[in-house]
Design an enzyme around this catalytic site. Structure first.
Site: not given
Length: 406
Positions: A13, A93, A122, A174
């Site tokens: 990504d 994060r 996220d 993932s």
């Protein structure tokens, strides 16, 4: 727009995002790689970012900040989301986004970008941190803008733009990994009836193949902070790394959850948090010795709210800061040792002690004692139960009047 700082992971990504940003916005792209303890060759990640078209790459070692400023406060708060998720991704994060903002300021960038999808949590965690620290910077979330709709689309785009990729159209999971945990989502896990493939797990042994002999570990705390492991003084980062290895060897820390995402849907995740599971068990055990009943119960209520704040990306809020102040006051006497047994996926507290323990064997003994008068309990029960008695008397009176009226 002249320059964008991208939170770069090295995956498909974010590698595709680099040329897409340059093509879409005609801007320079600076990649920021966060070292939060993932088992990965970050030199290769840096090289991949440059090969994908980044003007410059920062590889930032955030492990000490992660364990001291994010993990430690969450453990002390007792933060567990929906009784199972120990918040590994959620805590990382805001740390990553904070350093991303700092690099944007250093670079004179006018925008920030991330690779989070429009379906997950996220995106919220990144962007609320941006808003808290630099609300004037533009935010670009390519998954909410571009025409790429699948992994196959991304692979074709990467190949067309010379982005080095080793991915295939089939990706079983993932995965997110850091010092605290490894998480797995997607693929066959999207059906909550499917069990995870045993080969998926990276950091914990299968409980059935873990050692046949249990192992005891002893953790010493000072004011709520681990300071020694098995009698040896150790810094916090090394403590977590060593505890991960010990607990992982015994298959401790696997959790399979269906959780409620902030964006409104349910998701299924499988997590490995070996050292964190043992750390939190030890910390809770010591708190049971030193916190009074009212404080312990209030702390348990606030722990759930703290977990929700972290999960929802609300790290930089007055409420979390206020909760931190409360938690800090509860940790002043959390000093002592806890002994735990690790065996085939389980962790059991075997002993705990503290110089500040409120547990007093003289009072609780079943043997003869000279400090507690059992006949005092009668008066206590009468006063404690007085509201119950008054309500019962009122019901009896009202029932008598009702039967007379009939």
């Amino acid at each position: 727009m002249k320059k964008v700082v991208l939170a770069y992971s090295g995956g498909l990504d974010t590698s595709v995002i680099i040329p897409w940003l340059k093509e879409r916005y005609g801007c320079q792209v600076v990649a920021m790689v966060a070292d939060v303890g993932q088992e990965e060759d970050l030199g290769e990640v840096r090289a991949k970012a440059l090969a994908s078209g980044a003007e410059r790459v920062y590889v930032e070692d955030l492990r000490e900040a992660f364990v001291h400023d994010y993990i430690l406060p969450a453990v002390q708060a007792g933060a567990v989301y929906e009784e199972g998720y120990l918040l590994g991704t959620s805590m990382a994060r805001p740390l990553i986004a904070t350093r991303q903002v700092q690099i944007a300021e250093r670079e004179g960038a006018d925008a920030l970008a991330h690779g989070a999808t429009g379906k997950g949590n996220d995106q919220v965690r990144f962007e609320l941190t941006y808003k808290a620290l630099r609300p004037d910077l533009k935010v670009i979330a390519p998954w909410r803008e571009w025409e790429l709709r699948s992994r196959s689309d991304e692979i074709r785009y990467a190949q067309a733009h010379g982005v080095p990729v080793t991915a295939t159209a089939e990706k079983p999971y993932s995965i997110d990994e850091n010092l605290w945990h490894t998480s797995y989502e997607g693929g066959v896990l999207e059906d909550p009836w499917n069990g995870p493939d045993p080969s998926m797990f990276r950091r914990t042994a299968a409980p059935e193949t873990a050692p046949d002999r249990p192992e005891e570990v002893e953790i010493a705390f000072h004011a709520g902070v681990p300071v020694a492991l098995n009698g040896r003084r150790v810094e916090l980062l090394a403590f977590l790394q060593e505890l991960n290895a010990l607990a992982g060897k015994h298959g401790v820390g696997r959790v399979d959850l269906v959780e409620n995402r902030l964006v409104g849907m349910k998701s299924r995740g499988v997590y490995e948090t070996p050292g964190g599971t043992v750390w939190m068990a030890a910390h809770r055990a010591l708190e049971t010795l030193v916190l009074d009943r009212a404080t312990a119960h209030m702390k348990a209520v606030l722990a759930q709210r703290y977990a929700e704040l972290v999960y929802d990306g609300l790290w930089y809020t007055p409420l979390r800061q206020a909760l931190d102040a409360f938690v800090a006051s509860t940790q002043e006497r959390v000093t002592g040792e806890v002994r735990l047994r690790l065996f085939k996926g389980s962790v059991q507290v075997k002993g705990r002690r503290s110089p500040h323990a409120l547990y007093d064997a003289e009072f609780v003994t079943f043997e003869e004692d000279s400090v507690y008068r059992q006949d005092d309990a009668a008066g206590f029960i009468r006063l404690f139960g007085l509201p119950v008695e008054i309500a019962a008397r009122r019901r009896v009176q009202e029932g008598a009047r009702a039967s007379t009226a009939v």
